[in-house]
Design a protein around this motif. Structure first.
Motif, mmCIF file in Angstrom:
data_model
loop_
_atom_site.group_PDB
_atom_site.id
_atom_site.type_symbol
_atom_site.label_atom_id
_atom_site.label_comp_id
_atom_site.label_asym_id
_atom_site.label_seq_id
_atom_site.Cartn_x
_atom_site.Cartn_y
_atom_site.Cartn_z
ATOM 1 N N SER A 1 -2.218 8.913 17.852
ATOM 2 C CA SER A 1 -3.262 9.137 16.851
ATOM 3 C C SER A 1 -3.861 10.528 17.064
ATOM 4 N N GLU B 1 -4.435 9.006 10.544
ATOM 5 C CA GLU B 1 -4.613 7.878 11.463
ATOM 6 C C GLU B 1 -3.772 6.678 11.036
ATOM 7 N N ASP B 2 -3.703 6.447 9.721
ATOM 8 C CA ASP B 2 -2.900 5.332 9.208
ATOM 9 C C ASP B 2 -1.436 5.518 9.596
ATOM 10 N N ARG C 1 0.847 -1.194 0.000
ATOM 11 C CA ARG C 1 0.000 0.000 0.000
ATOM 12 C C ARG C 1 0.888 1.251 0.000
ATOM 13 N N TYR D 1 -1.988 6.975 2.729
ATOM 14 C CA TYR D 1 -2.205 6.914 4.173
ATOM 15 C C TYR D 1 -2.895 8.173 4.683
ATOM 16 N N SER E 1 -0.722 4.633 13.207
ATOM 17 C CA SER E 1 -0.554 3.216 13.536
ATOM 18 C C SER E 1 0.690 2.640 12.846
ATOM 19 N N TYR E 2 1.075 3.206 11.699
ATOM 20 C CA TYR E 2 2.313 2.808 11.014
ATOM 21 C C TYR E 2 3.507 3.054 11.929
#
Lengths: 213, 398
Positions: free
Chosen positions: B318, A77-78, A69, A74, A81-82
């Motif tokens: 986040s 939020e992506d 991906r 991204y 978490s990455y």
């Protein structure tokens, strides 16, 4: 778990800069467990590459693909978490909270997604020779000490890739080797890859592949 | 995410500008207090005046007429209601019925025969039976009948009894008045005249007039007068609530004249509600200002903590989690501020009911549920605007 570089080139680089490079404008693929050494003289875009891989900046042409991906897709939020689960980094400019203690700086990373219990912080600090600095504010530590704080901080989370951007610039050989040993152990624990960018070759990093930027 | 927000709290630099934060809390408190008090007072007025007291038949009947001014004097068509006026009035939602008081269009003379030596020029009016408070069964007329039943205003009888002794006339009780047979002579053009017998069949408290059956007056206006079109100087209106502000506004706007006494409470209510609506709007403005002030405070706080927040985001915190937790910091204060305002409003209502209204049963010492609902809504609103603001600012740092 693969990290792929597809025809990557910073937008601010002209074509002449890529011709000599073994990274820019190439198709590369890094897998877990590999130790990648990138030798890069000043101004060759070492920090840019690390920032691109960590998702901090996207002023590049081509693509960086993690797990099939592209990072371009991204969301904020992506990326969170990455960086929390998959990729850890030691910045050249360290990026610590100056007003927090050494312990707090590390704990802020650890509690996000704990790979180790909190006791491990003291253990690693002792091992790297900064055990007596845990309660000091990070801004009053020397640059070399701060570098070791940044290294321990990067080892507190799970990761598939560990990005190192001149992590030993202010450490003597003994301390550097000591820190490298710790990082290799931790990478092995996670079966993770290390991507190590520095100005010159370093003997105590047992790289499996070598690239000149 | 199981991460704790506690170590992050110290990364938000709030110490240096707590003044503006406290100002916004106090502003919010004052605004909420004003708003809640206004709503409660608005409801109090609603409960005290009008609304609660349903009339005996459930309706108010009041007569209206056009205001005669110096400009309209002598212009009959401007001072009388025509059919369009009547239709328009009947179409208003707060009016349940309308009936014109139609007057005689010919000369009428009334005499009391031999018993009481009294004779006078008179007027007759007719009105829908529905609008008369006392309609006996014999209040009807058919063509050819020379007896006319009359519904007489009790006020008129009283006036008669006031002046009768001065003229050597006998005073009449209500019972006697209905025994007296009077003679009603109608004069038409070209010397046409006809005399009818009449007697009072009922006294009316509501209608200030001398009412005869409608079909009689229609017939007589046709025969002795010269017009059949409905043009009335007075209208009777049937309405749920003569104190309804909409109704009063309508009358005022149309420049119709109405018995002021019957709508007195309505006017007081109108003024008071106006005052409290104004206060309520002012309170709402203060709330909005306080929220704006608070959002400036948030912007300042986030701008000051920008480096720290950026570093947190860079470490993998986040942005969504951070916004939630940053804005959550202010939840207890917001709830406390609104609850304090709510408690003060409750105290105000209790004191108002107890000391100013002496525990009148129409009111309650408790707050009305809409006040509680508004308080809840305000808590929700401030939390929501707060969260949105923090989120927007944090995503800007990503």
């Amino acid at each position: 778990m693969q990290l792929q570089l597809q025809q990557l080139l910073p937008v601010y680089f002209d074509e002449s800069q890529r011709s000599a490079s073994e990274v820019w404008r190439k198709d590369l693929s890094f897998s877990k467990g590999e130790y990648i050494k990138i030798v890069a003289p000043s101004g060759s875009g070492k920090s840019s590459l690390m920032h691109f891989l960590y998702g901090l900046r996207n002023e590049y042409n081509g693509n960086i693909v993690y797990n099939n991906r592209p990072l371009r897709q991204y969301t904020a939020e992506d990326f969170a978490s990455y960086r929390k689960d998959h990729v850890s980094i030691v910045f050249q400019d360290l990026r610590l909270f100056p007003e927090q203690t050494v312990f707090e700086n590390i704990e802020l990373k650890r509690q996000l997604n704990p790979f180790h219990p909190a006791e491990k912080i003291r253990e690693m600090a002792e091992r790297l020779g900064i055990g007596n600095k845990l309660a000091s504010k990070s801004r009053i530590c020397s640059y070399g000490e701060q570098q070791r704080v940044a290294i321990i901080r990067a080892l507190m989370q799970p990761f598939d890739f560990l990005l190192l951007d001149e992590p030993f610039s202010h450490l003597d050989d003994k301390n550097s080797q000591n820190a490298m040993g710790l990082m290799l152990e931790e990478a092995k624990l996670r079966n993770a890859a290390i991507i190590f960018a520095d100005l010159e070759r370093i003997d105590y990093f047992p790289y499996t592949r070598l690239f000149h930027l | 995410m199981a991460a704790s927000f506690k170590p992050i709290r110290s990364l938000l630099q709030t110490g240096t500008n707590s003044g503006s934060r406290w100002f916004s809390y106090i502003g919010l408190g004052i605004g909420v207090l004003l708003l809640l008090c206004s709503i409660q007072m608005f409801i109090n007025i609603q409960q005290l005046v009008g609304g609660e007291s349903k009339r005996k038949e459930g309706y108010d009947f009041i007569s209206i007429s056009k205001t005669i001014t110096n400009e309209t004097m002598g212009q009959l068509e401007k001072n009388l209601f025509n059919e369009t006026d009547i239709k328009e009035i009947a179409a208003q939602p707060f009016i349940q019925g309308v009936s014109p008081l139609v007057a005689n269009r010919f000369r009428v003379q009334l005499s009391a025969g031999d018993i009481i030596p009294f004779s006078t020029d008179m007027f007759l009016e007719s009105l829908d039976n529905n609008f008369i408070d006392t309609v006996p069964p014999n209040f009807s007329w058919q063509e050819g009948q020379d007896y006319i039943p009359i519904v007489f205003s009790s006020d008129f009888l009283e006036i008669y009894n006031v002046f009768a002794p001065g003229y050597g006339l006998p005073q009449l009780s209500e019972a006697t008045a209905s025994q007296v047979v009077v003679y009603i002579t109608c004069y038409g053009p070209n010397g046409v005249q006809q005399t009818f017998r009449g007697s009072i069949v009922a006294l009316s408290d509501r209608v200030n007039s001398i009412i005869v059956p409608k079909n009689f007056l229609d017939w007589a206006n046709n025969k002795f007068g010269n017009t059949t079109s409905v043009r009335a100087s007075r209208l009777y209106i049937k309405t749920n609530d003569a104190n309804n502000p909409d109704f009063l506004n309508y009358l005022q706007q149309k420049n119709y004249k109405v018995n002021k006494d019957k709508t007195k409470f309505g006017r007081v209510k109108q003024v008071l509600q106006g005052i409290f609506s104004g206060l309520g709007i002012f309170g709402l403005l203060v709330v909005i200002l306080a929220l704006m002030l608070f959002s400036f405070y948030l912007q300042l706080m986030i701008a000051r903590s920008k480096d720290n927040l950026q570093l947190l985001l860079l470490m993998g915190y986040s942005p969504n989690w951070l916004s939630k937790n940053v804005s959550k910091q202010f939840v207890p204060v917001y709830i406390l501020v609104v609850l304090v305002a709510l408690a003060l409003t409750g105290g105000m209502q209790w004191a108002f009911h107890h000391f100013a209204m002496f525990d009148r049963p129409e009111l309650s010492s408790m707050l009305h549920w809409t006040v509680l609902a508004t308080a809840l809504f305000l808590i929700g609103l401030s939390l929501f605007t707060n969260y949105r603001m923090v989120r927007k600012l944090l995503y800007r740092l990503v």
